[in-house]
Scaffold this active site. Structure first.
Site, PDB file in Angstrom:
ATOM      1  N   GLU A  90       0.803  -1.220   0.000  1.00 31.93           N
ATOM      2  CA  GLU A  90       0.000   0.000   0.000  1.00 31.93           C
ATOM      3  C   GLU A  90       0.837   1.271   0.000  1.00 31.93           C
ATOM      4  OE1 GLU A  90      -3.134  -1.953   3.185  1.00 31.93           O
ATOM      5  OE2 GLU A  90      -2.051  -0.130   3.666  1.00 31.93           O
ATOM      6  N   CYS A 116       2.700   8.520   1.897  1.00 35.75           N
ATOM      7  CA  CYS A 116       3.157   7.519   2.856  1.00 35.75           C
ATOM      8  C   CYS A 116       3.563   6.267   2.074  1.00 35.75           C
ATOM      9  CB  CYS A 116       2.019   7.220   3.828  1.00 35.75           C
ATOM     10  SG  CYS A 116       2.412   5.946   5.004  1.00 35.75           S
ATOM     11  N   CYS A 123       6.157  -7.545   7.405  1.00 36.48           N
ATOM     12  CA  CYS A 123       7.170  -6.976   8.302  1.00 36.48           C
ATOM     13  C   CYS A 123       7.641  -8.059   9.259  1.00 36.48           C
ATOM     14  CB  CYS A 123       6.558  -5.812   9.078  1.00 36.48           C
ATOM     15  SG  CYS A 123       7.745  -4.950  10.121  1.00 36.48           S
ATOM     16  N   CYS A 127       4.879  -6.371  15.568  1.00 32.15           N
ATOM     17  CA  CYS A 127       4.225  -5.625  16.645  1.00 32.15           C
ATOM     18  C   CYS A 127       2.806  -6.164  16.890  1.00 32.15           C
ATOM     19  CB  CYS A 127       4.151  -4.138  16.303  1.00 32.15           C
ATOM     20  SG  CYS A 127       5.784  -3.429  16.053  1.00 32.15           S
ATOM     21  N   CYS A 130      -0.244  -4.263  15.275  1.00 36.52           N
ATOM     22  CA  CYS A 130      -0.163  -3.837  13.869  1.00 36.52           C
ATOM     23  C   CYS A 130      -0.682  -4.905  12.922  1.00 36.52           C
ATOM     24  CB  CYS A 130       1.290  -3.492  13.537  1.00 36.52           C
ATOM     25  SG  CYS A 130       1.554  -3.137  11.787  1.00 36.52           S
ATOM     26  N   CYS A 347      -1.721   1.537   8.698  1.00 34.94           N
ATOM     27  CA  CYS A 347      -0.969   0.739   7.737  1.00 34.94           C
ATOM     28  C   CYS A 347      -1.415  -0.715   7.729  1.00 34.94           C
ATOM     29  CB  CYS A 347       0.533   0.854   7.985  1.00 34.94           C
ATOM     30  SG  CYS A 347       1.148  -0.100   9.361  1.00 34.94           S
TER      31      CYS A 347
HETATM   32  N1  SAH Z   1       7.657   0.059  10.704  1.00 38.19           N
HETATM   33  C1  SAH Z   1       7.767   1.445  10.916  1.00 38.19           C
HETATM   34  C2  SAH Z   1       6.996   2.268   9.897  1.00 38.19           C
HETATM   35  C3  SAH Z   1       5.663   1.737   9.486  1.00 38.19           C
HETATM   36  S1  SAH Z   1       4.382   1.664  10.694  1.00 38.19           S
HETATM   37  C4  SAH Z   1       7.337   1.803  12.329  1.00 38.19           C
HETATM   38  O1  SAH Z   1       6.790   0.964  13.017  1.00 38.19           O
HETATM   39  O2  SAH Z   1       7.602   2.938  12.707  1.00 38.19           O
HETATM   40  C5  SAH Z   1       3.867   3.340  10.739  1.00 38.19           C
HETATM   41  C6  SAH Z   1       3.145   3.761  12.000  1.00 38.19           C
HETATM   42  O3  SAH Z   1       1.807   3.199  12.018  1.00 38.19           O
HETATM   43  C7  SAH Z   1       3.840   3.303  13.286  1.00 38.19           C
HETATM   44  O4  SAH Z   1       4.058   4.385  14.161  1.00 38.19           O
HETATM   45  C8  SAH Z   1       2.845   2.316  13.828  1.00 38.19           C
HETATM   46  O5  SAH Z   1       2.946   2.245  15.209  1.00 38.19           O
HETATM   47  C9  SAH Z   1       1.504   2.829  13.343  1.00 38.19           C
HETATM   48  N2  SAH Z   1       0.424   1.837  13.426  1.00 38.19           N
HETATM   49  C10 SAH Z   1       0.476   0.517  13.200  1.00 38.19           C
HETATM   50  N3  SAH Z   1      -0.716  -0.078  13.441  1.00 38.19           N
HETATM   51  C11 SAH Z   1      -1.552   0.918  13.831  1.00 38.19           C
HETATM   52  C12 SAH Z   1      -2.938   0.968  14.221  1.00 38.19           C
HETATM   53  N4  SAH Z   1      -3.684  -0.116  14.247  1.00 38.19           N
HETATM   54  N5  SAH Z   1      -3.449   2.167  14.564  1.00 38.19           N
HETATM   55  C13 SAH Z   1      -2.701   3.294  14.517  1.00 38.19           C
HETATM   56  N6  SAH Z   1      -1.410   3.320  14.151  1.00 38.19           N
HETATM   57  C14 SAH Z   1      -0.836   2.145  13.820  1.00 38.19           C
HETATM   58 FE1  SF4 Z   2       6.380  -3.548  11.355  1.00 40.00          FE
HETATM   59 FE2  SF4 Z   2       3.894  -2.738  11.888  1.00 40.00          FE
HETATM   60 FE3  SF4 Z   2       5.689  -2.881  13.844  1.00 40.00          FE
HETATM   61 FE4  SF4 Z   2       5.935  -0.960  11.960  1.00 40.00          FE
HETATM   62  S1  SF4 Z   2       4.279  -1.154  13.431  1.00 40.00           S
HETATM   63  S2  SF4 Z   2       7.555  -2.298  12.766  1.00 40.00           S
HETATM   64  S3  SF4 Z   2       5.145  -2.081  10.160  1.00 40.00           S
HETATM   65  S4  SF4 Z   2       4.918  -4.613  12.634  1.00 40.00           S
END
Ligand code: SAH
Ligand code: SF4
Length: 356
Positions: A90, A116, A123, A127, A130, A347
């Site tokens: 995306e 973005c 990934c 997390c 996520c 994301c």
């Molecule tokens: N991997 C990198 C960049 C991509 S994620 C990182 O983690 O920084 C980009 C942002 O989206 C991160 O700050 C992440 O914490 C946030 N994000 C992921 N899942 C989310 C969710 N369900 N609601 C809001 N923000 C989210």
């Molecule tokens: Fe990976 Fe999602 Fe964690 Fe960013 S927030 S490091 S995209 S698993």
């Protein structure tokens, strides 16, 4: 099985000049790629047919196809993009500021946009909050696939090459886990004969691989960094971001202190606020202490729920009191307005939806 070819968007101008002779032809092609956003060799009008035919045998122009597009009422457009191996990822077009008009209806300032960008399919970091992490890790994006996201979105929105754009590496994937391709894409975006997007307009968001923050710093590209901090103690941070075990909060803070930062700029700390997890004033107090002595800016993000998650969105009251506490104690702080909330723009959410 389709024949997968490298893309012309993989190259810096210097590299393209090694491939295409004489050098001025490479410069012309760069113009077709980054000023006209051509998709086809045929559209490069002033390039001799022989050169185009030779290139077409080995390369493709743009490796991405738009397969889905969701337009939000606030101007956010979320794209699902397909690559040559039919994997998808995306990119999001974000409207940051509306066009400003004077009393005669003349444009005084054009709207401002940010793109973005994704750096991986899936990934490895995993997390717990996520959606991208749920699908595991598939592969790194190539340089051309990173660069093509910006070219494709600018083209689709008829955004002229010389109009300013900001890039945030906050799409799918962990950018620092694909550091070499990321660094080259940053350089290609900077090319004077290409999109000419200065490093100051590019922000790399990372979940905090402290050794890679040092490596990025050593490359001295001039980019900004944003740290996805999300928690102020290691126990909660490890629950949210498992690799915090190897790269704990302290190691990240130390790496940030070593990172070369433009003296007029600040490091952004992203703090995902999750109801009853990290939305209390005790956490706010610890955050102030942790960031003491760093030129920081905190971006509070509402957790954006999706089906199957155990986490909840915090209340607006808790969010505002958290922000007020930080501001009262001298930290710059913004609350990220949930752009594109009606199209689930956090994301990974569009890609995952398309699988349901
Ligand atoms: N991997 C990198 C960049 C991509 S994620 C990182 O983690 O920084 C980009 C942002 O989206 C991160 O700050 C992440 O914490 C946030 N994000 C992921 N899942 C989310 C969710 N369900 N609601 C809001 N923000 C989210
Ligand atoms: Fe990976 Fe999602 Fe964690 Fe960013 S927030 S490091 S995209 S698993």
């Amino acid at each position: 099985m389709t024949n997968i070819k490298p893309s012309l968007l993989d190259f810096t101008l210097k590299e393209l000049q090694e491939v295409v002779k004489p050098a001025f032809r490479a410069k012309q092609i760069y113009g077709w790629l980054y000023h006209q956003y051509v998709q086809d060799f045929d559209d490069m009008k002033n390039i001799p047919k022989t050169i185009k035919e030779e290139l077409a045998q080995k390369y493709i122009v743009n490796p991405l196809k738009i397969v889905n597009k969701e337009v939000s009422t606030d101007g956010t457009i979320k794209y699902l993009l397909q690559m040559q191996d039919s994997k998808t990822m995306e990119a999001v077009w974000l409207k940051m500021k509306d066009t400003q008009f004077d009393e005669n209806g003349e444009v005084v300032q054009e709207a401002k946009y940010t793109i973005c960008v994704s750096t991986q399919v899936g990934c490895k970091v995993g997390c717990s909050f996520c959606l991208t992490a749920k699908g595991g890790f598939t592969r790194n994006l190539t340089v051309g696939e990173i660069v093509a996201q910006v070219v494709t979105l600018k083209r689709d929105n008829e955004h002229k090459h010389n109009r300013m754009i900001n890039i945030v590496y906050m799409g799918m994937g962990e950018p620092l886990d694909n550091l070499d391709n990321l660094a080259k894409a940053i350089e290609i975006f900077k090319e004077d004969d290409g999109l000419c997007i200065s490093a100051k307009r590019q922000t790399v968001s990372t979940s905090g691989l402290s050794n890679k923050i040092d490596q990025l710093g050593a490359m001295d590209l001039g980019v900004h960094i944003a740290i996805s901090l999300h928690a102020v103690d290691d126990e909660l941070r490890t629950e949210l971001i498992p690799m915090n075990k190897a790269h704990n909060i302290n190691s990240i803070i130390e790496a940030v202190k070593r990172f070369p930062i433009d003296t007029r700029k600040r490091v952004m700390f992203e703090y995902l606020v999750i109801k009853d997890k990290n939305d209390d004033l005790g956490s706010a107090k610890k955050l102030v202490k942790l960031l003491h002595g760093i030129k920081a800016k905190v971006n509070l993000i509402y957790f954006n729920p999706y089906p199957g998650t155990n986490y909840d969105r915090p209340s607006k009251e808790d969010m505002v009191s958290f922000a007020d506490y930080l501001i009262k104690h001298g930290l710059l702080c913004t609350i990220r307005d949930s752009k594109g909330i009606d199209i689930s723009a956090a994301c990974g959410q569009l890609k995952e939806q398309s699988k349901l």
